[in-house]
Each structure stands twice: as structure tokens, then as C-alpha cells.
Design an enzyme around this catalytic site. Structure first.
Site, PDB file in Angstrom:
ATOM      1  N   SER A 191     -12.696  -5.203  -2.213  1.00  0.00           N
ATOM      2  CA  SER A 191     -13.344  -4.598  -1.050  1.00  0.00           C
ATOM      3  C   SER A 191     -14.738  -5.080  -0.954  1.00  0.00           C
ATOM      4  O   SER A 191     -15.164  -5.854  -1.752  1.00  0.00           O
ATOM      5  CB  SER A 191     -13.329  -3.292  -1.812  1.00  0.00           C
ATOM      6  OG  SER A 191     -14.290  -2.350  -0.953  1.00  0.00           O
ATOM      7  N   TYR A 237     -15.498   2.642  -8.740  1.00  0.00           N
ATOM      8  CA  TYR A 237     -14.917   1.695  -7.650  1.00  0.00           C
ATOM      9  C   TYR A 237     -15.561   0.345  -7.778  1.00  0.00           C
ATOM     10  O   TYR A 237     -15.151  -0.721  -7.948  1.00  0.00           O
ATOM     11  CB  TYR A 237     -15.107   2.332  -6.389  1.00  0.00           C
ATOM     12  CG  TYR A 237     -14.219   1.936  -5.427  1.00  0.00           C
ATOM     13  CD1 TYR A 237     -12.727   2.360  -5.383  1.00  0.00           C
ATOM     14  CD2 TYR A 237     -14.609   1.045  -4.602  1.00  0.00           C
ATOM     15  CE1 TYR A 237     -12.059   1.794  -4.476  1.00  0.00           C
ATOM     16  CE2 TYR A 237     -13.790   0.718  -3.509  1.00  0.00           C
ATOM     17  CZ  TYR A 237     -12.411   0.982  -3.536  1.00  0.00           C
ATOM     18  OH  TYR A 237     -11.566   0.336  -2.536  1.00  0.00           O
TER      19      TYR A 237
HETATM   20  P1  NAD Z   1      -3.603   4.671  -0.746  1.00  0.00           P
HETATM   21  O1  NAD Z   1      -3.860   5.839  -1.270  1.00  0.00           O
HETATM   22  O2  NAD Z   1      -2.874   4.634   0.418  1.00  0.00           O
HETATM   23  O3  NAD Z   1      -2.552   3.782  -1.577  1.00  0.00           O
HETATM   24  C1  NAD Z   1      -2.819   3.584  -3.028  1.00  0.00           C
HETATM   25  C2  NAD Z   1      -1.593   3.677  -3.721  1.00  0.00           C
HETATM   26  O4  NAD Z   1      -1.785   3.240  -5.328  1.00  0.00           O
HETATM   27  C3  NAD Z   1      -0.638   4.947  -3.657  1.00  0.00           C
HETATM   28  O5  NAD Z   1       0.610   4.690  -3.356  1.00  0.00           O
HETATM   29  C4  NAD Z   1      -0.868   5.501  -5.035  1.00  0.00           C
HETATM   30  O6  NAD Z   1       0.585   6.343  -5.637  1.00  0.00           O
HETATM   31  C5  NAD Z   1      -0.841   4.151  -5.973  1.00  0.00           C
HETATM   32  N1  NAD Z   1      -1.462   4.604  -7.302  1.00  0.00           N
HETATM   33  C6  NAD Z   1      -2.447   5.140  -7.415  1.00  0.00           C
HETATM   34  N2  NAD Z   1      -2.405   5.350  -9.013  1.00  0.00           N
HETATM   35  C7  NAD Z   1      -1.461   4.913  -9.560  1.00  0.00           C
HETATM   36  C8  NAD Z   1      -1.032   4.651 -10.877  1.00  0.00           C
HETATM   37  N3  NAD Z   1      -1.473   5.095 -11.840  1.00  0.00           N
HETATM   38  N4  NAD Z   1       0.267   3.818 -10.979  1.00  0.00           N
HETATM   39  C9  NAD Z   1       0.870   3.413 -10.078  1.00  0.00           C
HETATM   40  N5  NAD Z   1       0.463   3.495  -8.730  1.00  0.00           N
HETATM   41  C10 NAD Z   1      -0.600   4.057  -8.423  1.00  0.00           C
HETATM   42  O7  NAD Z   1      -4.675   3.546  -0.716  1.00  0.00           O
HETATM   43  P2  NAD Z   1      -5.281   2.051   0.177  1.00  0.00           P
HETATM   44  O8  NAD Z   1      -6.398   2.355   0.946  1.00  0.00           O
HETATM   45  O9  NAD Z   1      -3.804   1.497   0.542  1.00  0.00           O
HETATM   46  O10 NAD Z   1      -5.722   1.375  -1.082  1.00  0.00           O
HETATM   47  C11 NAD Z   1      -4.990   0.212  -1.711  1.00  0.00           C
HETATM   48  C12 NAD Z   1      -6.100  -0.614  -2.241  1.00  0.00           C
HETATM   49  O11 NAD Z   1      -6.961  -1.175  -1.050  1.00  0.00           O
HETATM   50  C13 NAD Z   1      -6.995   0.030  -3.461  1.00  0.00           C
HETATM   51  O12 NAD Z   1      -7.083  -1.009  -4.383  1.00  0.00           O
HETATM   52  C14 NAD Z   1      -8.128   0.254  -2.488  1.00  0.00           C
HETATM   53  O13 NAD Z   1      -9.347   0.238  -3.633  1.00  0.00           O
HETATM   54  C15 NAD Z   1      -8.286  -1.167  -1.820  1.00  0.00           C
HETATM   55  N6  NAD Z   1      -9.125  -0.986  -0.768  1.00  0.00           N
HETATM   56  C16 NAD Z   1      -8.891   0.198   0.382  1.00  0.00           C
HETATM   57  C17 NAD Z   1      -9.815   0.210   1.340  1.00  0.00           C
HETATM   58  C18 NAD Z   1      -9.745   0.925   2.388  1.00  0.00           C
HETATM   59  O14 NAD Z   1     -10.663   1.290   3.113  1.00  0.00           O
HETATM   60  N7  NAD Z   1      -8.535   1.942   2.614  1.00  0.00           N
HETATM   61  C19 NAD Z   1     -11.014  -1.097   1.622  1.00  0.00           C
HETATM   62  C20 NAD Z   1     -11.054  -1.994   0.657  1.00  0.00           C
HETATM   63  C21 NAD Z   1     -10.188  -1.803  -0.398  1.00  0.00           C
END
Ligand code: NAD
Length: 284
Positions: free
Chosen positions: A165, A178
Site C-alpha cells: 500500500s 496497518y
Molecule cells: P476486502 O475487504 O475487499 O477484502 C479482504 C479479504 O480478506 C476479504 O475477502 C476477507 O474475508 C479476507 N480476510 C480477512 N481476514 C482473513 C482471514 N483471517 N483469513 C482469510 N481471509 C481473510 O479488502 P481489499 O481492499 O480488497 O484489500 C485487499 C488487500 O489490499 C489488503 O491487504 C489491503 O491492505 C490492500 N490494500 C487495499 C487498498 C484499498 O484502498 N482498498 C489500498 C492498498 C492496499
């Protein structure tokens, strides 16, 4: 909130499809967090590129929706599901074994993640531990278990992509766990690259804000902590320092994983794909 935080429906024309000899159903990619957001889009995009995807998440229903989405897009690869909780070491090991049973394991996309908004003084320690387990310890364990399988491939080619990120490069308020995780993931990635001999590569993907539930869910808490409106959270906190005033679509991030694991990125090793709309490297 308006539609500028609602993702568009995933369509095949938004998926980057690359010509890569390794993108066939004999080769397997693990994608964590595959039941939602970026992980779902990545699972579908890799299957559009012809790979067999071991799509894993703790959310079984969400995984089924991912399978349906892949079928809707008539992917040339396959999506197999593995329900597992990344805080459980045995279940993490089982993800890798299940993936290795599907073919030649070559690729991993460690994407699953959670967010929690709170100042350090009141940040729940158990939440800090949980976030480290899901987002740093599990990627380490998956890497540890996957490396021997990837090395079984006769040409040794493979790649591990870790979802970082812009918050793995620069810090803001109320996200201590985070930041700790995301900065740590860059260390894990560089350590993996150092041991990968140039054929088994590792890289991070660092984006700004992406239209997913992880972002939508943090808006009310951020507004409350900062005493501002939800609109101001989006326009000032999330997009204020970026030059590109628009959140990314999950598929835009999925495409970075497609590129990063492909032969086109064979010199990307230990480095970061920084797609942040100018947030980190510019200022007014
Ligand atoms: P999201 O909430 O849509 O998806 C996250 C997924 O992780 C969910 O399906 C959830 O069930 C799964 N998860 C959580 N805990 C878990 C566990 N204990 N075991 C198995 N699965 C588990 O979120 P997203 O935005 O798609 O995030 C995905 C990644 O992208 C994350 O690592 C986040 O930090 C990173 N990220 C997101 C953004 C953003 O703006 N959305 C920006 C930069 C980085």
C-alpha cells in the site's frame, strides 16, 4: 456517499491479458483474500490469463461469488476454492498443499487484509496481533511452504506478489498496525527476492485507495476520529494528496499482479509497483 467509491462491474475488457508461455492451466497461482475486492479481481484476472487459481479466503460465500464471476467472464483458466483462516497455521499449510495438488505451483498473490482505525494509545493489542497474523505472518508462512513447490518446476520460474500500500511507504494517523504490516511486507518481499536466485521473483504492489469494502468500511471511523464529514474523508484524507482524484478499481490492481508475475516483469525482483496517483512523489 456517491458512486465514486462503488466499483464498476468486473468486465473482461478491463482485464489485461498477456502472452506468457507459463500462463496455462498446468500452472497454479494461490490468491488470498479472493472472496472480495482486490483478491477477487486478481483471482478472476489470473484465470482470464489461463492459469489455475487456488482462490482462498475465510469467507466461503464470497469465494463462491468469485467462482460465479469467473464463469460469467468465460475465463480460459480455472478457479478452485480453498476455505481457510489465515490466522490458523495448519489451515495456511493446507492452502499450499491444496494448490500444489492442482498442478505446478508457480505464483502466489498474498492479498487478504483488514483495517482498524484507532490512535496508538487506544489501539487494541489483540487487534494489532490479529492484523499482523493475517497480513504478515500468513504471507511469510505461505511463502515458506510455497517455495519448495515452486522450486520443483524444471525452469524454477515463479513469483510471489505481496499486496502492500502507499501506507507501506508513508504513515498517517490511526493506522499503526496497518503501517507496521505494510512496511514489514516490503522486508519479507526483499528477503524472498534475495533467496530467489532471479528465477523465483518477489515484488510488492503499492496503491492508493481502491474501491473495496476495506475502504468503504473505514470512512465512518476516520470521520469520527478526525471530527470531519465522510465526504471530507474521501476528498481530503484519501484523495487530497494524490494528483489523480479518483480511486482505483479492483481490476486495476489485479492487472498489476498479472503484469508482476509475468515474464514481462522478469527484472522486477524485490521492487514495488507503485500505482498511487502521485500521492507519494508529488506535493503542491
Ligand atoms: P476486502 O475487504 O475487499 O477484502 C479482504 C479479504 O480478506 C476479504 O475477502 C476477507 O474475508 C479476507 N480476510 C480477512 N481476514 C482473513 C482471514 N483471517 N483469513 C482469510 N481471509 C481473510 O479488502 P481489499 O481492499 O480488497 O484489500 C485487499 C488487500 O489490499 C489488503 O491487504 C489491503 O491492505 C490492500 N490494500 C487495499 C487498498 C484499498 O484502498 N482498498 C489500498 C492498498 C492496499
Amino acid at each position: 456517499m456517491s458512486d465514486d467509491i462503488t466499483p464498476a462491474e468486473l468486465s473482461r475488457d478491463r482485464v489485461m491479458e498477456l502472452d506468457d508461455d507459463h500462463f496455462t492451466t498446468e500452472n497454479v497461482a494461490i490468491v488470498t483474500g479472493a472472496a472480495s475486492g482486490i483478491g477477487r479481481a486478481t483471482a478472476v484476472a489470473l484465470a482470464c490469463n489461463g492459469l489455475t487459481v487456488a482462490a482462498t479466503d475465510v469467507d466461503e460465500e464470497g469465494l463462491e461469488e468469485t467462482v460465479d464471476r469467473a464463469a460469467d467472464l468465460d475465463v480460459s483458466g480455472e478457479v478452485e476454492t480453498v476455505v481457510a483462516d489465515l490466522t490458523n497455521d495448519d489451515e495456511v499449510a493446507a492452502i499450499v498443499e491444496a494448490a500444489a495438488d492442482l498442478g505446478q505451483l508457480r505464483y502466489v498473490a498474498n492479498i487478504a487484509g483488514v483495517q482498524h482505525i484507532s490512535p496508538i494509545e487506544s489501539f487494541p493489542t489483540e487487534k494489532f496481533d490479529f492484523m499482523l497474523d493475517v497480513m504478515l505472518r500468513a504471507p511469510f508462512l505461505i511463502t515458506k511452504h510455497a517455495l519448495p513447490h515452486i522450486r520443483e518446476a524444471s525452469d524454477g520460474i515463479g513469483a510471489i506478489g505481496n499486496m502492500c500500500s502507499l501506507h507501506g511507504h508513508i504513515a498517517t494517523q490511526d493506522k499503526v498496525a496497518y503501517h507496521t504490516v505494510k512496511f514489514g511486507l516490503r522486508g519479507l518481499t526483499q528477503a524472498t527476492a534475495a533467496e530467489g536466485e532471479g528465477t523465483l521473483r518477489a515484488f510488492t504492489v503499492s496503491t492508493g485507495y481502491v474501491k473495496t469494502p476495506l475502504v468503504t468500511n473505514q470512512i465512518p471511523d476516520t470521520a469520527a476520529e478526525r471530527g470531519i464529514s465522510e465526504r471530507e474523508v474521501v476528498e481530503d484524507v484519501m484523495l487530497g494528496q494524490a494528483r489523480v482524484k479518483e480511486m482505483m478499481e479492483p481490476v486495476d490492481v489485479a492487472n498489476l499482479f498479472v503484469l508482476g508475475i509475468s515474464g514481462y516483469a522478469r527484472h522486477l525482483d524485490g521492487g514495488d509497483l507503485t500505482w498511487d496517483g502521485g500521492h507519494l512523489y508529488t506535493y503542491e
